[in-house]
Design an enzyme around this catalytic site. Sequence first.
Site, PDB file in Angstrom:
ATOM      1  N   ASP A   1       3.020   6.093 -14.763  1.00  0.00           N
ATOM      2  CA  ASP A   1       1.937   5.637 -15.632  1.00  0.00           C
ATOM      3  C   ASP A   1       0.754   6.601 -15.525  1.00  0.00           C
ATOM      4  O   ASP A   1       0.610   7.309 -14.526  1.00  0.00           O
ATOM      5  CB  ASP A   1       1.496   4.216 -15.219  1.00  0.00           C
ATOM      6  CG  ASP A   1       0.527   3.617 -16.239  1.00  0.00           C
ATOM      7  OD1 ASP A   1      -0.301   2.779 -15.848  1.00  0.00           O
ATOM      8  OD2 ASP A   1       0.589   4.006 -17.434  1.00  0.00           O
ATOM      9  N   ASN A   2      -0.091   6.630 -16.547  1.00  0.00           N
ATOM     10  CA  ASN A   2      -1.395   7.316 -16.492  1.00  0.00           C
ATOM     11  C   ASN A   2      -1.343   8.833 -16.361  1.00  0.00           C
ATOM     12  O   ASN A   2      -2.237   9.441 -15.751  1.00  0.00           O
ATOM     13  CB  ASN A   2      -2.254   6.774 -15.338  1.00  0.00           C
ATOM     14  CG  ASN A   2      -2.319   5.288 -15.310  1.00  0.00           C
ATOM     15  OD1 ASN A   2      -1.849   4.653 -14.350  1.00  0.00           O
ATOM     16  ND2 ASN A   2      -2.866   4.690 -16.345  1.00  0.00           N
TER      17      ASN A   2
ATOM     18  N   LYS B   1      -3.336   8.023  -8.150  1.00  0.00           N
ATOM     19  CA  LYS B   1      -2.737   9.108  -8.955  1.00  0.00           C
ATOM     20  C   LYS B   1      -2.453  10.360  -8.131  1.00  0.00           C
ATOM     21  O   LYS B   1      -1.511  11.087  -8.413  1.00  0.00           O
ATOM     22  CB  LYS B   1      -3.621   9.419 -10.162  1.00  0.00           C
ATOM     23  CG  LYS B   1      -3.974   8.184 -10.984  1.00  0.00           C
ATOM     24  CD  LYS B   1      -2.743   7.290 -11.250  1.00  0.00           C
ATOM     25  CE  LYS B   1      -3.150   5.871 -11.623  1.00  0.00           C
ATOM     26  NZ  LYS B   1      -2.015   4.929 -11.579  1.00  0.00           N
TER      27      LYS B   1
ATOM     28  N   GLU C   1      -4.271   1.164 -21.417  1.00  0.00           N
ATOM     29  CA  GLU C   1      -4.136  -0.284 -21.607  1.00  0.00           C
ATOM     30  C   GLU C   1      -5.404  -0.883 -22.225  1.00  0.00           C
ATOM     31  O   GLU C   1      -6.516  -0.612 -21.803  1.00  0.00           O
ATOM     32  CB  GLU C   1      -3.818  -1.009 -20.280  1.00  0.00           C
ATOM     33  CG  GLU C   1      -4.686  -0.636 -19.095  1.00  0.00           C
ATOM     34  CD  GLU C   1      -4.104   0.476 -18.260  1.00  0.00           C
ATOM     35  OE1 GLU C   1      -3.376   1.321 -18.794  1.00  0.00           O
ATOM     36  OE2 GLU C   1      -4.374   0.516 -17.062  1.00  0.00           O
TER      37      GLU C   1
ATOM     38  N   ASP D   1       2.615   3.820 -10.167  1.00  0.00           N
ATOM     39  CA  ASP D   1       1.379   3.321 -10.768  1.00  0.00           C
ATOM     40  C   ASP D   1       0.323   3.068  -9.706  1.00  0.00           C
ATOM     41  O   ASP D   1      -0.545   2.203  -9.864  1.00  0.00           O
ATOM     42  CB  ASP D   1       1.664   2.036 -11.560  1.00  0.00           C
ATOM     43  CG  ASP D   1       0.531   1.686 -12.505  1.00  0.00           C
ATOM     44  OD1 ASP D   1       0.423   0.496 -12.902  1.00  0.00           O
ATOM     45  OD2 ASP D   1      -0.275   2.585 -12.832  1.00  0.00           O
TER      46      ASP D   1
HETATM   47  C1  LIG Z   1      -2.151   5.460  -0.355  1.00  0.00           C
HETATM   48  C2  LIG Z   1      -1.018   5.538  -1.326  1.00  0.00           C
HETATM   49  N1  LIG Z   1      -0.094   4.477  -1.078  1.00  0.00           N
HETATM   50  C3  LIG Z   1      -0.179   3.234  -1.567  1.00  0.00           C
HETATM   51  N2  LIG Z   1       0.700   2.331  -1.101  1.00  0.00           N
HETATM   52  C4  LIG Z   1       0.667   1.066  -1.587  1.00  0.00           C
HETATM   53  N3  LIG Z   1      -0.208   0.627  -2.502  1.00  0.00           N
HETATM   54  C5  LIG Z   1      -1.099   1.515  -2.981  1.00  0.00           C
HETATM   55  C6  LIG Z   1      -1.129   2.851  -2.559  1.00  0.00           C
HETATM   56  N4  LIG Z   1      -2.109   3.492  -3.230  1.00  0.00           N
HETATM   57  C7  LIG Z   1      -2.682   2.578  -4.059  1.00  0.00           C
HETATM   58  N5  LIG Z   1      -2.067   1.388  -3.900  1.00  0.00           N
HETATM   59  C8  LIG Z   1      -2.347   0.164  -4.661  1.00  0.00           C
HETATM   60  O1  LIG Z   1      -1.955   0.463  -6.016  1.00  0.00           O
HETATM   61  C9  LIG Z   1      -3.001   0.042  -6.911  1.00  0.00           C
HETATM   62  C10 LIG Z   1      -3.742   1.248  -7.368  1.00  0.00           C
HETATM   63  C11 LIG Z   1      -3.632   1.681  -8.608  1.00  0.00           C
HETATM   64  C12 LIG Z   1      -4.407   2.879  -9.052  1.00  0.00           C
HETATM   65  N6  LIG Z   1      -4.430   2.862 -10.502  1.00  0.00           N
HETATM   66  C13 LIG Z   1      -5.453   3.400 -11.151  1.00  0.00           C
HETATM   67  O2  LIG Z   1      -6.361   3.960 -10.553  1.00  0.00           O
HETATM   68  C14 LIG Z   1      -5.498   3.250 -12.622  1.00  0.00           C
HETATM   69  C15 LIG Z   1      -6.718   3.517 -13.261  1.00  0.00           C
HETATM   70  C16 LIG Z   1      -6.833   3.380 -14.642  1.00  0.00           C
HETATM   71  C17 LIG Z   1      -8.115   3.674 -15.281  1.00  0.00           C
HETATM   72  C18 LIG Z   1      -8.159   4.408 -16.457  1.00  0.00           C
HETATM   73  C19 LIG Z   1      -9.399   4.701 -17.072  1.00  0.00           C
HETATM   74  C20 LIG Z   1     -10.576   4.222 -16.507  1.00  0.00           C
HETATM   75  F1  LIG Z   1     -11.753   4.466 -17.096  1.00  0.00           F
HETATM   76  C21 LIG Z   1     -10.523   3.472 -15.325  1.00  0.00           C
HETATM   77  C22 LIG Z   1      -9.310   3.205 -14.719  1.00  0.00           C
HETATM   78  C23 LIG Z   1      -5.737   2.949 -15.411  1.00  0.00           C
HETATM   79  C24 LIG Z   1      -4.537   2.680 -14.759  1.00  0.00           C
HETATM   80  O3  LIG Z   1      -3.433   2.258 -15.458  1.00  0.00           O
HETATM   81  C25 LIG Z   1      -4.389   2.828 -13.377  1.00  0.00           C
HETATM   82  O4  LIG Z   1      -3.172   2.591 -12.805  1.00  0.00           O
HETATM   83  C26 LIG Z   1      -3.881  -0.885  -6.106  1.00  0.00           C
HETATM   84  O5  LIG Z   1      -3.346  -2.179  -6.115  1.00  0.00           O
HETATM   85  C27 LIG Z   1      -3.807  -0.241  -4.725  1.00  0.00           C
HETATM   86  O6  LIG Z   1      -4.134  -1.157  -3.696  1.00  0.00           O
HETATM   87 MG   LIG Z   2      -1.653   2.434 -14.325  1.00  0.00          MG
END
Ligand SMILES: CCNc1ncnc2c1ncn2[C@@H]1O[C@H](/C=C/CNC(=O)c2cc(-c3ccc(F)cc3)cc(O)c2O)[C@@H](O)[C@H]1O
Ligand SMILES: [Mg+2]
Length: 214
Positions: A169-170, A144, A199, A141
Amino acid sequence: TRSTRPKRLLRAVQKNATRGDPLSVISAIDHFCRHSEWAMNVGDEKGSILDSVVSELNPNTSLELGTYCGYSTVRIARLLPPGARLITLEFNPDYAAVARQVISWAGVQDKVELVEGPSGDLIPQMKERFGVETFDFVFLDHWKDRYLPDTNLLEECGLLRKGAVLLADNVICPGTPEYLAYIRNSPRYESRYFQSHLEYTKVEDGLEKSVFLG
Ligand SMILES: CCNc1ncnc2c1ncn2[C@@H]1O[C@H](/C=C/CNC(=O)c2cc(-c3ccc(F)cc3)cc(O)c2O)[C@@H](O)[C@H]1O
Ligand SMILES: [Mg+2]
């Protein structure tokens, strides 16, 4: 210091949820996201699919990629049997700080190990530094475009046991096209799509459940 959405979400948990009661933490976050501010938690509808996959699997060792505020961390941890553990990776320190407080408010901190850092660096350390043999369950999650590279990394590091379950997810919104193409065409996985909604909205989204065949 400036208020952020995760901090306002945490305040809503501390105000409306009962310490040590994971379900009250989950519903406080869902209420906040439905009635105050949308946030990218897996949410209640997809969350119940997550619950059924975890309950059926009873995983001993689980990994979550992308903790954010800890909503799905609490959803998973509350269902784990005694002695089982969930390692969750989060590279944003502000999100990690909020998640730690959400996780402890729910009283599931003894089952959770929140590790701050990027998954790409941490996954190769799972065996040596975290004493993991293999994962039974992985919840994806985070960013993406990182689902596929991190899945390949888990394979290369020998961290998936035969029968391990990946739940992503997603896969529709925002979408994970490269991951879906790979996992649905690979002879090493048996995949199934669980249709749901983004969600707190009526937009279509869903979870892809994939069993690693070894
Ligand atoms: C660099 C890759 N490694 C990583 N290692 C550890 N943590 C990571 C990492 N990447 C991202 N993260 C963390 O995970 C989280 C990121 C999640 C990204 N999720 C989304 O973009 C997302 C986005 C949407 C969404 C859907 C429709 C929209 F209009 C707007 C947003 C819905 C979701 O359920 C999502 O999960 C943050 O806390 C980030 O700091
Ligand atoms: Mg998600």
